[in-house]
Design a protein around this motif. Structure first.
Motif, short mmCIF file in Angstrom:
data_model
loop_
_atom_site.label_atom_id
_atom_site.label_comp_id
_atom_site.label_asym_id
_atom_site.label_seq_id
_atom_site.Cartn_x
_atom_site.Cartn_y
_atom_site.Cartn_z
N PRO A 174 2.08 29.19 93.30
CA PRO A 174 3.11 28.23 94.01
C PRO A 174 1.80 26.78 94.09
CG PRO A 174 1.76 30.04 95.08
CD PRO A 174 1.57 30.78 94.19
N VAL A 175 2.34 26.20 94.02
CA VAL A 175 1.25 23.95 94.11
C VAL A 175 1.81 23.95 95.03
CG1 VAL A 175 0.85 22.38 92.92
CG2 VAL A 175 0.89 24.20 92.24
N VAL A 176 1.21 23.45 96.26
CA VAL A 176 1.47 22.86 97.58
C VAL A 176 0.69 21.46 97.85
CG1 VAL A 176 2.33 24.40 98.61
CG2 VAL A 176 0.23 24.05 98.49
N SER A 177 1.50 20.26 98.14
CA SER A 177 0.95 19.18 98.54
C SER A 177 0.86 19.02 99.89
CB SER A 177 1.77 18.65 97.72
OG SER A 177 0.93 16.59 97.94
N VAL A 178 -0.79 18.47 100.46
CA VAL A 178 -0.59 18.70 101.95
C VAL A 178 -0.71 17.00 102.18
CG1 VAL A 178 -1.01 21.04 101.83
CG2 VAL A 178 -2.90 19.81 101.56
N ASP A 179 -1.05 17.18 103.69
CA ASP A 179 -1.13 15.65 104.46
C ASP A 179 -0.26 15.48 105.55
OD1 ASP A 179 -3.13 13.69 104.52
OD2 ASP A 179 -2.44 12.16 103.22
N THR A 180 -1.08 15.41 106.39
CA THR A 180 -1.56 14.61 108.29
C THR A 180 -0.22 13.44 108.29
OG1 THR A 180 -3.25 16.04 108.82
CG2 THR A 180 -1.86 14.34 110.16
N LYS A 181 1.25 13.21 108.13
CA LYS A 181 2.02 12.15 108.51
C LYS A 181 1.15 10.93 109.37
CE LYS A 181 6.77 10.70 108.79
NZ LYS A 181 6.42 9.88 109.04
N THR A 270 -3.13 20.40 96.37
CA THR A 270 -3.78 18.86 95.98
C THR A 270 -3.67 18.33 97.60
OG1 THR A 270 -1.36 18.38 95.74
CG2 THR A 270 -2.29 19.21 94.24
N ALA A 271 -4.39 17.67 97.76
CA ALA A 271 -4.85 16.92 99.44
C ALA A 271 -5.50 15.67 99.06
CB ALA A 271 -5.67 18.14 99.94
N GLY A 272 -5.30 14.75 100.54
CA GLY A 272 -6.50 13.27 100.10
C GLY A 272 -7.84 13.87 99.62
N ALA A 273 -8.55 12.62 99.85
CA ALA A 273 -9.86 12.49 99.71
C ALA A 273 -10.10 12.69 101.04
CB ALA A 273 -10.32 11.65 99.13
N GLY A 274 -9.57 12.13 102.72
CA GLY A 274 -10.61 11.80 103.90
C GLY A 274 -9.33 13.15 104.76
N ASN A 312 -0.23 11.34 95.69
CA ASN A 312 -0.19 12.39 96.38
C ASN A 312 1.54 13.09 96.83
OD1 ASN A 312 -1.16 15.27 97.40
ND2 ASN A 312 -2.05 15.25 98.85
N LYS A 313 2.14 14.04 96.53
CA LYS A 313 3.67 14.53 96.37
C LYS A 313 4.08 14.18 97.38
CE LYS A 313 4.09 14.55 91.64
NZ LYS A 313 4.46 13.20 91.00
N VAL A 314 3.37 14.56 98.70
CA VAL A 314 3.71 15.45 100.16
C VAL A 314 4.31 13.61 100.66
CG1 VAL A 314 1.87 14.87 100.89
CG2 VAL A 314 3.17 16.64 102.00
N GLU A 315 3.93 12.44 100.42
CA GLU A 315 4.08 10.68 101.39
C GLU A 315 5.25 10.96 100.00
OE1 GLU A 315 1.68 9.67 102.64
OE2 GLU A 315 0.23 11.01 102.72
N HIS A 316 5.92 10.40 99.22
CA HIS A 316 6.42 10.31 98.81
C HIS A 316 8.13 10.97 98.43
CE1 HIS A 316 5.23 11.01 94.74
NE2 HIS A 316 4.19 10.68 94.61
#
Length: 555
Positions: A174-181, A270-274, A312-316
């Protein structure tokens, strides 16, 4: 007869057509026809004569009402200085004076027309709009294209992330993209966008966007599976911490990930830098290490360079569709938010699952250098700060004390429960702790019920680690409150005793004081007031109490 014919026919003809019809009738009548037709039509004889002359000239049909050059002259032709004056206003840095009166105002056509009129160029807003379009202008919004100073390894890191993702996907991992909206206000607030409603009957919302004290904000944390093109969103109600971020990934894995990838022993994130999942956030790595041990997964993390999280893919591929799905709809409750996210879908096959996470996540938790060194973390050869792997190994827990029960103080703080410091006998202390525990449980359930908008729903167990990593115990909170109220010890001085920040301590003391008020217990002030930790240790020595070595080190 001519009058009746003209009255029936003329309303359907334009000026030139009427003139030609009258000319044709006059020619057919012969001598005196012009006067007769003019009298029947109610026009000048010259108009009829002009029609006769047009017919006899043999000119081909014009295809228009007026001849070329006919009609009123354009304002720009009558006023040669109008166009340069307009361009000087809309482009002051290029063609005109940088101190233009409209330099710092909105350049609407009405304001441009007013300013041109003051300069002596009489013009309307519509004419200004026509001239601007002729010059190649159009209404433009701001375009987010300037990224500021770019890291020299920006593009190389993009390529590295792409190579890692291809390797994992080729192996079936699995490859996942993560972040907080973006955090969303919960309540009857305006939400950008429009929906179809009866004309004149819009949805009524509040005039101000002050957060609701009871509902607060919703924190959507998204996990986007690049291979399956599916999303998972945990909607938090407390704080956007590293523990919350990893708990969301944990929920996704136990509910969806391990079902979709039963044979996988690796996971790429894959995640953002902050933010809560930033590459500098120690708690993020610490929580991921616990997740790796729990799931048996080797977790690899690749961070996007600073300032490039929008790639990051999760964004768009996830968040943008969620925003479009609930546009124009007030997010009146957590239930509305969760259901709106879960209903998000695209024509290309995107599916989304959403859950409400009402867990309270402690802030201000510090991870020491020793704890970081003990983590089973391998940094990659290329930018080890952005790319690293956490192995599923039971790491050494040097300096990590065991998790104590809530009715006991944390490690090294037993001496603070001495009756001489608490002002209570052991039986009174035990009774107070029990009453406080019951009140806190009731308060927590009421708070969670309000945030959920209903009763607790049963959910399947999510593995060995189901909650957040605990911070202060109940007794720790009570001891901190006693030191603050009984001995007037400042909070900034108390915080090192419990290895937390003053902000976290302030919140814990405020909550404990409310609980003490609810159960009707008042902390009596002591005769001695303290100002520093040295004063506290001196008082303990005077009372025959021996502080532990950890407390001496902290002081």
């Amino acid at each position: 007869m001519l009058t009746a014919k003209f009255q029936a026919l003329f309303p359907h003809l334009d000026e030139r057509q009427r003139r030609l019809v009258m000319g044709a009738e006059a020619r057919s009548l012969g001598r005196g026809g012009i006067r007769l037709v003019a009298r029947a039509a109610g026009v000048r004889e010259g108009t009829v004569s002009h029609g006769v002359a047009e017919l006899e000239s043999g000119v081909a049909p014009l295809g228009r009402v007026r001849r070329v050059g006919g009609g009123r002259k354009r304002a720009v032709d009558l006023d040669p200085g109008l166009r340069p004056a307009l361009l000087a206003l809309v482009e002051p840095d290029v063609r005109g004076d940088p101190m233009s009166p409209l330099r710092w105002t909105v350049k609407s056509t009405r304001q441009l027309a007013d300013d041109l009129t003051r300069q002596g160029h009489r013009v309307s807003a519509d004419t200004v709009a026509v001239l601007l379009r002729e010059e190649g202008f159009s209404l433009q919004g701001n375009a987010k294209t300037v990224e500021g100073a770019q890291h020299p390894d920006r593009d190389a890191q993009f390529r590295y992330i792409n190579e890692q993702a291809k390797k994992f996907q080729a192996a079936g991992d699995p490859v996942v993209s993560v972040d907080t909206k973006k955090k969303e206000l919960v309540g009857n607030y305006k939400n950008a966008g429009r929906e179809w409603h009866r004309e004149g009957v819009p949805v009524q919302v509040r005039t101000h966007d002050f957060p609701d004290a009871d509902l607060g904000k919703a924190i959507p944390y998204g996990i986007y599976d690049l291979t399956a093109e599916s999303g998972w969103v945990s909607v938090g109600t407390d704080h956007d911490t590293a523990a919350f971020a990893v708990a969301s990934i944990r929920r996704w894995w136990h509910a969806a990930g391990r079902i979709a990838y039963p044979a996988s022993r690796r996971l790429l994130i894959t995640a953002g830098a902050g933010g809560s999942n930033g590459y500098r956030t120690r708690a993020w790595k610490f929580e991921l290490a616990a997740l790796a041990v729990e799931t048996g997964l080797e977790i690899t993390v690749c961070h996007f360079p600073p300032g490039t999280s929008k790639w990051n893919k999760v964004e768009h591929r996830l968040f943008s569709h969620i925003t479009m799905n609930w546009r124009g709809r007030p997010l009146t409750s957590h239930e509305v938010i969760v259901n709106s996210i879960a209903a998000t879908a695209t024509r290309t096959g995107l599916t989304v699952r959403a859950e409400l996470d009402t867990t309270a996540y402690e802030t201000g938790i510090r991870i020491s250098d020793g704890q970081m060194t003990a983590l089973p973390l391998s940094r990659h050869d290329w930018h080890g700060d952005w790319n690293y792997t956490l192995r599923p190994e039971e790491h050494r827990r040097d300096g990590i004390p065991p998790i104590p029960p809530q009715n006991q103080p944390g490690p090294g703080r037993d001496w603070l429960t001495h009756p001489a410091l608490t002002g209570m006998r052991p039986d009174q202390w035990e009774q107070l702790v029990n009453e406080l525990a019951a009140a806190r449980h009731l308060q927590r359930e009421e708070d969670l019920h309000r945030r959920r908008g209903g009763d607790r729903q049963k959910t399947p167990a999510t593995g060995l680690y189901t909650g957040r990593r605990p911070g202060l115990t109940l007794v720790d909170r009570l001891l901190a409150t006693i030191l603050y109220q009984r001995f007037k010890l400042p909070q900034v001085v108390i915080a090192p005793l419990f290895t937390i920040t003053p902000v976290t301590l302030n919140r814990a003391i405020s909550q404990t004081r409310r609980l003490l008020h609810d159960i009707g217990h008042a902390i009596e002030p002591a005769e001695t007031q303290l100002a520093t930790l040295d004063d506290l240790t001196d008082l303990a020595a005077h009372l025959g109490i021996t502080p532990t070595s950890e407390i001496k080190t902290a002081s």
